[in-house]
Design a protein around this motif. Structure first.
Motif, PDB file in Angstrom:
ATOM      1  N   LYS A 104     -24.018  -3.510 -14.025  1.00 38.43           N
ATOM      2  CA  LYS A 104     -24.029  -4.487 -15.155  1.00 38.43           C
ATOM      3  C   LYS A 104     -23.210  -5.626 -14.414  1.00 38.43           C
ATOM      4  CE  LYS A 104     -24.521  -6.611 -19.696  1.00 38.43           C
ATOM      5  NZ  LYS A 104     -23.762  -7.756 -19.695  1.00 38.43           N
ATOM      6  N   ASN A 105     -21.526  -5.196 -14.758  1.00 40.38           N
ATOM      7  CA  ASN A 105     -20.503  -5.645 -14.394  1.00 40.38           C
ATOM      8  C   ASN A 105     -20.216  -6.232 -13.075  1.00 40.38           C
ATOM      9  OD1 ASN A 105     -19.146  -5.514 -17.095  1.00 40.38           O
ATOM     10  ND2 ASN A 105     -18.201  -2.997 -17.270  1.00 40.38           N
ATOM     11  N   ILE A 106     -21.114  -5.709 -12.453  1.00 46.37           N
ATOM     12  CA  ILE A 106     -21.588  -6.016 -10.636  1.00 46.37           C
ATOM     13  C   ILE A 106     -22.153  -7.105 -11.314  1.00 46.37           C
ATOM     14  CG2 ILE A 106     -21.591  -5.368  -8.287  1.00 46.37           C
ATOM     15  CD1 ILE A 106     -20.760  -2.556  -8.960  1.00 46.37           C
ATOM     16  N   ALA A 107     -23.247  -7.340 -11.119  1.00 47.66           N
ATOM     17  CA  ALA A 107     -24.209  -8.024 -11.352  1.00 47.66           C
ATOM     18  C   ALA A 107     -23.728  -9.653 -12.134  1.00 47.66           C
ATOM     19  CB  ALA A 107     -25.713  -7.410 -11.986  1.00 47.66           C
ATOM     20  N   ASP A 108     -22.777  -9.086 -13.488  1.00 48.94           N
ATOM     21  CA  ASP A 108     -21.948 -10.616 -13.916  1.00 48.94           C
ATOM     22  C   ASP A 108     -21.540 -11.427 -12.483  1.00 48.94           C
ATOM     23  OD1 ASP A 108     -23.831  -9.802 -16.019  1.00 48.94           O
ATOM     24  OD2 ASP A 108     -22.068  -9.483 -17.332  1.00 48.94           O
ATOM     25  N   LEU A 109     -20.583 -10.210 -11.961  1.00 48.81           N
ATOM     26  CA  LEU A 109     -19.627 -11.003 -10.738  1.00 48.81           C
ATOM     27  C   LEU A 109     -20.187 -11.715 -10.157  1.00 48.81           C
ATOM     28  CD1 LEU A 109     -17.130  -8.397 -10.897  1.00 48.81           C
ATOM     29  CD2 LEU A 109     -16.558 -11.078 -11.754  1.00 48.81           C
ATOM     30  N   MET A 110     -20.980 -10.677  -9.593  1.00 40.09           N
ATOM     31  CA  MET A 110     -22.357 -11.521  -8.528  1.00 40.09           C
ATOM     32  C   MET A 110     -23.244 -12.692  -9.058  1.00 40.09           C
ATOM     33  SD  MET A 110     -23.217  -8.587  -6.499  1.00 40.09           S
ATOM     34  CE  MET A 110     -24.274  -9.392  -5.133  1.00 40.09           C
TER      35      MET A 110
ATOM     36  N   ALA B 230     -24.203 -16.024  -5.821  1.00 41.75           N
ATOM     37  CA  ALA B 230     -24.152 -15.140  -4.922  1.00 41.75           C
ATOM     38  C   ALA B 230     -25.672 -14.846  -5.467  1.00 41.75           C
ATOM     39  CB  ALA B 230     -23.578 -13.837  -5.255  1.00 41.75           C
ATOM     40  N   GLY B 231     -26.004 -15.280  -5.915  1.00 39.25           N
ATOM     41  CA  GLY B 231     -27.693 -15.884  -7.142  1.00 39.25           C
ATOM     42  C   GLY B 231     -27.717 -14.529  -8.012  1.00 39.25           C
TER      43      GLY B 231
END
Length: 77
Positions: free
Chosen positions: A56-62, A67-68
């Protein structure tokens, strides 16, 4: 110092005591095994939660980085 030929007072003296002694040992082993199994399963669950949080954190950062949309697909459990 005790004589090597002397039996310990907790040593079984007959078949019934031997049976009870062995049953007690098996019960003790089963309880310890169950405790370890529970601890292992709890740790696996904790690790799964951490991986989910990390995804979830990676998705938020992206998303913040432009990065879409990043969609993490959780593994079925």
């Amino acid at each position: 110092m005790s004589d090597a030929n002397e039996l310990d007072k907790s040593d079984p003296k007959n078949m019934q005591e031997l049976t009870q002694y062995v049953q007690g040992l098996l019960q003790n082993m089963q309880e310890k095994f169950q405790l370890m199994s529970d601890q292992i399963l709890n740790r696996i669950d904790e690790m799964g939660n951490r991986v989910d949080d990390l995804e979830k954190n990676i998705a938020d950062l992206m998303t913040q980085a432009g990065a879409g949309t990043y969609e993490a697909t959780p593994e079925p459990r």
